[in-house]
Design a protein around this motif. Structure first.
Motif, PDB file in Angstrom:
ATOM      1  N   THR A  76      39.424  31.991  57.314  1.00 17.32           N
ATOM      2  CA  THR A  76      38.212  31.453  56.704  1.00 17.32           C
ATOM      3  C   THR A  76      38.532  31.024  55.270  1.00 17.32           C
ATOM      4  N   HIS A  77      39.590  31.628  54.693  1.00 13.59           N
ATOM      5  CA  HIS A  77      40.072  31.288  53.352  1.00 13.59           C
ATOM      6  C   HIS A  77      41.597  31.280  53.389  1.00 13.59           C
ATOM      7  N   VAL A  78      42.201  30.186  52.934  1.00 13.95           N
ATOM      8  CA  VAL A  78      43.661  30.093  52.860  1.00 13.95           C
ATOM      9  C   VAL A  78      44.078  30.278  51.407  1.00 13.95           C
ATOM     10  N   ILE A  79      45.042  31.164  51.199  1.00 14.99           N
ATOM     11  CA  ILE A  79      45.569  31.409  49.858  1.00 14.99           C
ATOM     12  C   ILE A  79      47.013  30.909  49.846  1.00 14.99           C
ATOM     13  N   ASP A  80      47.210  29.738  49.224  1.00 14.77           N
ATOM     14  CA  ASP A  80      48.542  29.143  49.143  1.00 14.77           C
ATOM     15  C   ASP A  80      49.372  29.938  48.130  1.00 14.77           C
ATOM     16  N   ASN A  81      50.597  30.303  48.514  1.00 17.20           N
ATOM     17  CA  ASN A  81      51.465  31.050  47.601  1.00 17.20           C
ATOM     18  C   ASN A  81      52.801  30.352  47.411  1.00 17.20           C
ATOM     19  N   THR A  82      52.742  29.035  47.186  1.00 19.30           N
ATOM     20  CA  THR A  82      53.986  28.298  46.937  1.00 19.30           C
ATOM     21  C   THR A  82      54.177  28.028  45.449  1.00 19.30           C
ATOM     22  N   GLY A  83      53.171  28.374  44.624  1.00 23.65           N
ATOM     23  CA  GLY A  83      53.270  28.120  43.189  1.00 23.65           C
ATOM     24  C   GLY A  83      53.713  29.358  42.426  1.00 23.65           C
ATOM     25  N   THR A  84      53.239  29.456  41.185  1.00 20.71           N
ATOM     26  CA  THR A  84      53.586  30.583  40.324  1.00 20.71           C
ATOM     27  C   THR A  84      52.676  31.764  40.618  1.00 20.71           C
ATOM     28  N   LEU A  85      53.004  32.906  40.024  1.00 19.74           N
ATOM     29  CA  LEU A  85      52.154  34.086  40.158  1.00 19.74           C
ATOM     30  C   LEU A  85      50.782  33.807  39.552  1.00 19.74           C
ATOM     31  N   GLU A  86      50.752  33.048  38.471  1.00 23.96           N
ATOM     32  CA  GLU A  86      49.479  32.696  37.828  1.00 23.96           C
ATOM     33  C   GLU A  86      48.633  31.822  38.756  1.00 23.96           C
ATOM     34  N   ASP A  87      49.278  30.866  39.452  1.00 22.13           N
ATOM     35  CA  ASP A  87      48.566  30.032  40.431  1.00 22.13           C
ATOM     36  C   ASP A  87      47.948  30.915  41.514  1.00 22.13           C
ATOM     37  N   LEU A  88      48.737  31.880  41.973  1.00 25.62           N
ATOM     38  CA  LEU A  88      48.280  32.776  43.038  1.00 25.62           C
ATOM     39  C   LEU A  88      47.086  33.599  42.544  1.00 25.62           C
ATOM     40  N   ARG A  89      47.212  34.170  41.355  1.00 25.01           N
ATOM     41  CA  ARG A  89      46.124  34.978  40.800  1.00 25.01           C
ATOM     42  C   ARG A  89      44.834  34.153  40.675  1.00 25.01           C
ATOM     43  N   ARG A  90      44.965  32.901  40.214  1.00 25.26           N
ATOM     44  CA  ARG A  90      43.801  32.020  40.056  1.00 25.26           C
ATOM     45  C   ARG A  90      43.110  31.806  41.402  1.00 25.26           C
ATOM     46  N   ARG A  91      43.897  31.552  42.456  1.00 28.75           N
ATOM     47  CA  ARG A  91      43.329  31.316  43.782  1.00 28.75           C
ATOM     48  C   ARG A  91      42.666  32.583  44.333  1.00 28.75           C
ATOM     49  N   VAL A  92      43.286  33.734  44.101  1.00 27.89           N
ATOM     50  CA  VAL A  92      42.692  34.987  44.584  1.00 27.89           C
ATOM     51  C   VAL A  92      41.364  35.252  43.862  1.00 27.89           C
ATOM     52  N   LEU A  93      41.306  34.957  42.565  1.00 26.05           N
ATOM     53  CA  LEU A  93      40.056  35.117  41.815  1.00 26.05           C
ATOM     54  C   LEU A  93      38.960  34.221  42.386  1.00 26.05           C
ATOM     55  N   GLU A  94      39.313  32.992  42.732  1.00 27.02           N
ATOM     56  CA  GLU A  94      38.339  32.057  43.340  1.00 27.02           C
ATOM     57  C   GLU A  94      37.784  32.626  44.641  1.00 27.02           C
ATOM     58  N   VAL A  95      38.711  33.073  45.507  1.00 28.34           N
ATOM     59  CA  VAL A  95      38.310  33.598  46.821  1.00 28.34           C
ATOM     60  C   VAL A  95      37.463  34.861  46.640  1.00 28.34           C
ATOM     61  N   HIS A  96      37.879  35.729  45.747  1.00 27.09           N
ATOM     62  CA  HIS A  96      37.144  36.979  45.490  1.00 27.09           C
ATOM     63  C   HIS A  96      35.714  36.634  45.048  1.00 27.09           C
ATOM     64  N   ALA A  97      35.584  35.673  44.134  1.00 32.70           N
ATOM     65  CA  ALA A  97      34.260  35.285  43.641  1.00 32.70           C
ATOM     66  C   ALA A  97      33.379  34.772  44.772  1.00 32.70           C
ATOM     67  N   GLU A  98      33.974  33.988  45.688  1.00 29.74           N
ATOM     68  CA  GLU A  98      33.193  33.499  46.845  1.00 29.74           C
ATOM     69  C   GLU A  98      32.734  34.667  47.717  1.00 29.74           C
ATOM     70  N   LEU A  99      33.614  35.623  47.931  1.00 25.74           N
ATOM     71  CA  LEU A  99      33.314  36.728  48.821  1.00 25.74           C
ATOM     72  C   LEU A  99      32.241  37.650  48.267  1.00 25.74           C
ATOM     73  N   VAL A 100      32.255  37.859  46.971  1.00 23.86           N
ATOM     74  CA  VAL A 100      31.270  38.783  46.392  1.00 23.86           C
ATOM     75  C   VAL A 100      30.051  38.038  45.854  1.00 23.86           C
ATOM     76  N   GLY A 101      29.950  36.747  46.185  1.00 23.00           N
ATOM     77  CA  GLY A 101      28.756  35.971  45.826  1.00 23.00           C
ATOM     78  C   GLY A 101      28.752  35.462  44.402  1.00 23.00           C
ATOM     79  N   GLY A 102      29.947  35.136  43.901  1.00 18.77           N
ATOM     80  CA  GLY A 102      30.036  34.504  42.581  1.00 18.77           C
ATOM     81  C   GLY A 102      30.260  35.462  41.435  1.00 18.77           C
ATOM     82  N   ALA A 103      30.236  36.769  41.692  1.00 17.76           N
ATOM     83  CA  ALA A 103      30.492  37.723  40.605  1.00 17.76           C
ATOM     84  C   ALA A 103      31.939  38.147  40.637  1.00 17.76           C
ATOM     85  N   ALA A 104      32.750  37.563  39.757  1.00 11.93           N
ATOM     86  CA  ALA A 104      34.178  37.906  39.738  1.00 11.93           C
ATOM     87  C   ALA A 104      34.441  38.987  38.704  1.00 11.93           C
TER      88      ALA A 104
END
Length: 197
Positions: free
Chosen positions: A169-197
């Motif tokens: 339901t959510h794809v987390i691409d991990n071909t970039g840097t650790l910072e890129d990965l962290r940014r994407r995980v924060l986005e997904v987390h915010a979606e999952l908890v309804g915008g509260a990151a």
């Protein structure tokens, strides 16, 4: 909310799991539980020894993972036999841990073989950590010191990249840097908890 987290070997799933944990998610780690249920002195280890022989033990009596891996990754029937012992024990522990989590918590089930298990539909969302197969192989060569043959055998023993992406339901691409990965995980987390990151 119950979330399944998966990804192929060396995809970076453990890093994503750690970031989600930092963000307050309750992480139930299938790999850690699979190790726990076959620790020295457990009924699980006894059953594995009965099935595979004492040659899969270290001198200290612990499970010799490389020795067992050499058997099960070379023979699908033996791998399924191991899974039939370990998976039910892991499932029992998952039920215990999930039952003790706060009802409002984001509960993340870190499950390496989620695509293979057919359990994806039991989750409210499925996060797939995605990298190309060649990236997986390169990481195993560089970070784990495996031979190319061993690395490719590990990849073949799991679901294909396409099979994992099909349950996402959510794809987390991990071909970039650790910072890129962290940014994407924060986005997904915010979606999952309804915008509260």
């Amino acid at each position: 909310m119950r979330v399944g987290l998966t990804g192929g070997i060396a995809s970076g799933k453990s890093t994503v799991s750690a970031i989600l944990s930092e963000l307050g998610a309750v992480v139930i780690d299938g790999d850690a539980l699979a190790r726990e249920v076959v620790e020295r002195g457990t009924p699980g280890l006894q059953r594995v020894v009965e099935a595979f022989g004492s040659g899969i033990l270290t001198a200290e009596g612990d499970l010799d993972r490389p020795a067992l891996g050499a058997i099960v990754f070379a023979d699908e029937a033996r791998r399924k036999e191991l899974e039939s012992i370990v998976h039910p024990l892991v499932f029992e522990r998952i039920v215990e841990l999930e039952g003790s989590a706060d009802p409002d918590a984001l509960v993340v089930h870190d499950i390496p073989l989620l695509a293979e298990s057919g359990r994806a539909p039991t989750f409210d969302a499925v996060l797939v950590v995605d990298v190309p197969v060649e990236t997986q192989v390169q990481r195993m060569l560089e970070l784990r010191g495996m031979t190319r043959e061993d690395a490719e055998a590990r990849v073949r023993a799991q679901a294909t990249r396409e099979q994992r992406l099909a349950i996402a339901t959510h794809v987390i691409d991990n071909t970039g840097t650790l910072e890129d990965l962290r940014r994407r995980v924060l986005e997904v987390h915010a979606e999952l908890v309804g915008g509260a990151a």
